[in-house]
Design a protein around this motif. Structure first.
Motif, PDB file in Angstrom:
ATOM      1  N   GLY A  20       1.476  14.457   6.379  1.00 12.95           N
ATOM      2  CA  GLY A  20       1.028  13.861   5.121  1.00 12.95           C
ATOM      3  C   GLY A  20       0.423  14.880   4.171  1.00 12.95           C
ATOM      4  O   GLY A  20      -0.249  15.829   4.582  1.00 12.95           O
ATOM      5  N   GLY A  24      -6.510  15.007   1.986  1.00 19.15           N
ATOM      6  CA  GLY A  24      -6.990  15.475   3.281  1.00 19.15           C
ATOM      7  C   GLY A  24      -6.023  16.471   3.907  1.00 19.15           C
ATOM      8  O   GLY A  24      -6.408  17.579   4.312  1.00 19.15           O
ATOM      9  N   GLU A  43       5.973  15.452   4.923  1.00 21.24           N
ATOM     10  CA  GLU A  43       5.642  14.384   3.973  1.00 21.24           C
ATOM     11  C   GLU A  43       6.816  13.417   3.872  1.00 21.24           C
ATOM     12  O   GLU A  43       7.944  13.835   3.614  1.00 21.24           O
ATOM     13  CB  GLU A  43       5.321  14.996   2.593  1.00 21.24           C
ATOM     14  N   ALA A  44       6.533  12.139   4.056  1.00 25.53           N
ATOM     15  CA  ALA A  44       7.602  11.139   4.042  1.00 25.53           C
ATOM     16  C   ALA A  44       8.208  10.965   2.644  1.00 25.53           C
ATOM     17  O   ALA A  44       9.413  10.750   2.492  1.00 25.53           O
ATOM     18  CB  ALA A  44       7.050   9.799   4.525  1.00 25.53           C
ATOM     19  N   GLY A  50       0.254  11.214  -2.038  1.00 28.79           N
ATOM     20  CA  GLY A  50      -0.081   9.847  -1.619  1.00 28.79           C
ATOM     21  C   GLY A  50      -0.762   9.049  -2.717  1.00 28.79           C
ATOM     22  O   GLY A  50      -0.243   8.965  -3.848  1.00 28.79           O
ATOM     23  N   SER A  51      -1.938   8.506  -2.434  1.00 30.71           N
ATOM     24  CA  SER A  51      -2.663   7.674  -3.409  1.00 30.71           C
ATOM     25  C   SER A  51      -3.060   8.476  -4.648  1.00 30.71           C
ATOM     26  O   SER A  51      -3.429   7.898  -5.667  1.00 30.71           O
ATOM     27  CB  SER A  51      -3.959   7.126  -2.802  1.00 30.71           C
ATOM     28  N   ALA A  66      -5.252   7.427  -8.012  1.00 32.16           N
ATOM     29  CA  ALA A  66      -6.483   8.109  -8.431  1.00 32.16           C
ATOM     30  C   ALA A  66      -6.307   8.805  -9.787  1.00 32.16           C
ATOM     31  O   ALA A  66      -5.267   9.409 -10.041  1.00 32.16           O
ATOM     32  CB  ALA A  66      -6.885   9.131  -7.376  1.00 32.16           C
ATOM     33  N   THR A  67      -7.346   8.715 -10.609  1.00 26.32           N
ATOM     34  CA  THR A  67      -7.271   9.305 -11.951  1.00 26.32           C
ATOM     35  C   THR A  67      -8.508  10.147 -12.307  1.00 26.32           C
ATOM     36  O   THR A  67      -8.390  11.099 -13.065  1.00 26.32           O
ATOM     37  CB  THR A  67      -7.142   8.181 -13.014  1.00 26.32           C
ATOM     38  N   VAL A  68      -9.681   9.774 -11.776  1.00 21.57           N
ATOM     39  CA  VAL A  68     -10.911  10.454 -12.195  1.00 21.57           C
ATOM     40  C   VAL A  68     -11.178  11.648 -11.265  1.00 21.57           C
ATOM     41  O   VAL A  68     -11.288  11.478 -10.052  1.00 21.57           O
ATOM     42  CB  VAL A  68     -12.141   9.506 -12.119  1.00 21.57           C
ATOM     43  N   VAL A 266       7.455  11.102   9.733  1.00 18.28           N
ATOM     44  CA  VAL A 266       7.186  11.227  11.172  1.00 18.28           C
ATOM     45  C   VAL A 266       7.183   9.822  11.769  1.00 18.28           C
ATOM     46  O   VAL A 266       6.490   8.933  11.273  1.00 18.28           O
ATOM     47  CB  VAL A 266       5.820  11.928  11.395  1.00 18.28           C
ATOM     48  N   ASN A 294      -2.728  12.906   8.566  1.00 12.12           N
ATOM     49  CA  ASN A 294      -3.316  12.499   7.291  1.00 12.12           C
ATOM     50  C   ASN A 294      -2.829  11.103   6.874  1.00 12.12           C
ATOM     51  O   ASN A 294      -3.192  10.602   5.818  1.00 12.12           O
ATOM     52  CB  ASN A 294      -2.974  13.553   6.213  1.00 12.12           C
ATOM     53  N   ARG A 445       1.146   3.564   3.429  1.00  7.98           N
ATOM     54  CA  ARG A 445      -0.096   2.976   3.943  1.00  7.98           C
ATOM     55  C   ARG A 445       0.193   1.557   4.431  1.00  7.98           C
ATOM     56  O   ARG A 445       0.623   0.706   3.638  1.00  7.98           O
ATOM     57  CB  ARG A 445      -1.187   3.022   2.867  1.00  7.98           C
ATOM     58  N   GLY A 478      -8.533  12.244   5.850  1.00  5.59           N
ATOM     59  CA  GLY A 478      -8.171  11.268   4.822  1.00  5.59           C
ATOM     60  C   GLY A 478      -9.256  10.226   4.673  1.00  5.59           C
ATOM     61  O   GLY A 478     -10.331  10.340   5.284  1.00  5.59           O
ATOM     62  N   ASP A 479      -8.971   9.194   3.892  1.00  4.88           N
ATOM     63  CA  ASP A 479     -10.055   8.302   3.490  1.00  4.88           C
ATOM     64  C   ASP A 479     -10.471   7.271   4.540  1.00  4.88           C
ATOM     65  O   ASP A 479     -11.392   6.496   4.305  1.00  4.88           O
ATOM     66  CB  ASP A 479      -9.760   7.646   2.133  1.00  4.88           C
ATOM     67  N   GLY A 486     -11.896   8.390  -1.462  1.00  6.32           N
ATOM     68  CA  GLY A 486     -11.853   9.196  -2.673  1.00  6.32           C
ATOM     69  C   GLY A 486     -11.276  10.573  -2.415  1.00  6.32           C
ATOM     70  O   GLY A 486     -11.138  11.000  -1.261  1.00  6.32           O
ATOM     71  N   SER A 487     -10.931  11.253  -3.500  1.00  7.71           N
ATOM     72  CA  SER A 487     -10.346  12.587  -3.363  1.00  7.71           C
ATOM     73  C   SER A 487     -11.360  13.525  -2.706  1.00  7.71           C
ATOM     74  O   SER A 487     -11.009  14.343  -1.856  1.00  7.71           O
ATOM     75  CB  SER A 487      -9.923  13.123  -4.728  1.00  7.71           C
TER      76      SER A 487
END
Ligand SMILES: Cc1cc2nc3c(=O)[nH]c(=O)nc-3n(C[C@H](O)[C@H](O)[C@H](O)COP(=O)(O)OP(=O)(O)OC[C@H]3O[C@@H](n4cnc5c(N)ncnc54)[C@H](O)[C@@H]3O)c2cc1C
Length: 505
Positions: A20, A24, A43-44, A50-51, A66-68, A266, A294, A445, A478-479, A486-487
């Protein structure tokens, strides 16, 4: 230690395999590749991140989720990571104001500068002195926690080494936050008599939903305070979106000899005598001493054999009972003339429609608008918008109601936007909805569960999952593992795993 064998073409044994390319995975991969480890990243999807990835459609680039941007201020997590990687961050601007927030009966400008914020909060919500005292506590507690977070501790600890790292990170300063461990943000708001100030409480809950994934009542105070302090340290508009940070991390990985294969899902991972074996959907097999997953923990039971899964401290039944949100998103390409001059240079707008309704399902959403002079997102005169609201994921898996649900959400949300930007609909050129089904398809996810676990009590922080799987050589980042969503949190978990691998644990 990295292997001393030189890399051979077609050799399928690696020091580290990363599954992934979210924040992360790429953080762990880039750090380890720079240290000389032989790293393979799988990476798939066709896109990285990802997000926090992106996609291009009809002449626009859209941030997937995610944007900020956060953590790029001096001493911030990403500033330190990029220093360690010896690369420059992408072009970005620090925001002040951070965003406009539109409540049902009033608007508030959320300033990063503390004095400006206290003045604005007092003007809009009243109880200015109480709000100032509350935020002073937020900043003071967060300041005492940052050095602890910086130590990249594995939490919850299990080995002697992990305990030692935690104990050596604690001093009197950090210990002084102990009384907050047993309190929620709401408990603290009561102390400042702010729990009955509905507009302020709703504003605060809106901020907590977007960071901690829950409201003040269920948010452990330490987690909530860290999240609330982050924006004041530095919120950023990143040119081309957070995908530009992802690109920098993947470039760094490749620059240091790491390999990256896209469109490579995977399907299974299996423990061998001294290594981990990874099998892809296309039936390729790779081996490594260390395997960093990840993909979120929601997915782990479909990857591991029953036997390996039963040795994990993470138990399937418990994991499946944990609370996680889905996201409903709208990706909109628009002519910029729907914006007034006063809003033209504000990238982030948070909408809250009704004080009495939950802050999800379109009653609260973040509206992120690409900025003029950012050609990566949209041609001149146009804007790319990513809008996201929390949603109950299960309702989206009923085929019979899927299309009508989507239509209802679009109508509800666009109606809400038009209360603020009356010309909005007339200027839409492209509109694409995204649901938990979309997130499962493009980011893998499971069931479209995003953003980690939503805390359900003030003690949730103590129940976090560790990045150390406790199976030799298998790591998570990862989260869905500590320190969480979050990032920033995802990247920190990847960095922690990279540090642990370097320690030879
Ligand atoms: C709508 C939305 C808005 C958000 N807004 C913000 C924000 O403004 N700021 C912020 O900091 N955070 C935000 N977040 C949270 C943040 O995006 C995530 O917490 C973070 O990006 C998650 O990173 P991760 O490392 O867990 O990896 P993920 O993003 O989950 O990426 C994992 C990657 O692994 C790949 N993968 C999974 N399984 C496999 C497999 N079997 N084989 C190969 N590859 C696989 C996936 O395709 C994916 O690319 C937002 C999230 C969402 C959903």
């Amino acid at each position: 230690m990295p292997s001393t064998t030189s890399k051979r073409e077609g050799d399928s044994m690696y020091d580290v395999i990363v599954v992934g390319t979210g924040f992360g995975g790429l953080t762990a991969g880039a750090v380890l590749a720079k240290k000389g480890y032989r790293v393979l990243t799988l990476e798939a999807a066709n896109e990285l991140g990802g997000s926090a990835g992106k996609f291009d459609r009809n002449g626009f680039r859209f941030a997937a989720g995610a944007t900020v941007g956060m953590g790029f201020e001096q001493g911030g997590v990403f500033s330190k990571l990029f220093e360690e990687l010896e690369v420059s961050p992408p072009t970005m601007s620090k925001l002040d104001p951070i965003m406009n927030v539109y409540l049902p009966d009033r608007d508030v400008t959320y300033y990063a500068d503390q004095d400006k914020w206290y003045k604005e909060a007092g003007r809009v919500f009243g109880q200015g002195e109480n709000i100032q005292a509350f935020f002073n506590e937020v900043f003071s507690v967060a300041d005492r926690l940052y050095p602890f977070i910086d130590r990249k501790v594995v939490f919850p600890p299990a080995t002697m080494g992990e305990w030692k790292n935690i104990v050596s990170s604690i001093n009197l300063h950090t210990l002084s936050v102990a009384p907050f461990v047993t309190q929620s943000v709401h408990d603290r708001l009561k102390k400042y008599d702010l729990h009955r100030n509905q507009p302020f409480l709703t504003f605060l809950n809106g901020q907590l939903m977007d960071s901690v994934q829950t409201t003040s009542e269920y948010s452990p105070s330490l987690l909530g305070y860290m999240a609330l302090s982050v924006f004041h340290r530095g919120a950023f508009y990143v040119q081309g979106g957070l995908a530009s940070i992802i690109d920098t991390l993947s470039d760094t990985l490749l620059h240091h000899g790491g390999e990256l294969k896209k469109r490579t899902r995977v399907d299974s991972i299996q423990r061998k005598a001294n290594s981990w074996e990874v099998k892809t959907k296309r039936r390729d097999t790779f081996d490594a001493k260390h395997l960093i997953v990840n993909a979120p923990l929601h997915n782990i039971f479909s990857l591991l054999s029953e036997e390996d899964a039963s040795s994990l401290p993470v138990k399937r039944e418990k994991e499946e009972q944990q609370r996680s949100w889905g996201a409903f998103t709208l990706y909109i390409g628009a002519d910029e003339r729907f914006l007034d001059d006063s809003e033209a240079n504000i990238p982030f707008h948070q909408f809250i429609g009704d004080y009495e309704k939950p802050l999800s399902e379109g009653n609260q959403f973040l509206f992120s608008v690409s900025q003029p002079g950012d050609p990566l997102f949209a041609p001149p005169g146009k804007r790319a918008i990513t809008l996201s609201t929390h949603t109950e994921p299960h309702q989206w898996w009923n085929r019979d109601q899927y299309e009508s649900l989507k239509e209802q959400y679009v109508e509800r949300i666009v109606g809400q936007i038009e209360k603020k930007f009356p010309l909005f609909s007339d200027h839409i050129e492209t509109l694409l909805p995204g649901t938990p089904v979309t997130f499962q398809r493009f980011t893998q996810r499971r069931k479209g569960l995003v953003g980690g676990y939503a805390p359900t009590s003030k003690y949730s922080l103590l129940k976090a999952y560790s990045p150390n799987s406790r199976l030799d050589g298998l790591w998570f980042c990862g989260d869905t593992v500590f320190p969480g969503a979050g990032s920033l949190g995802s990247s920190l978990s990847g960095w922690t795993v990279a540090s642990e691998i370097q320690k030879g644990r």
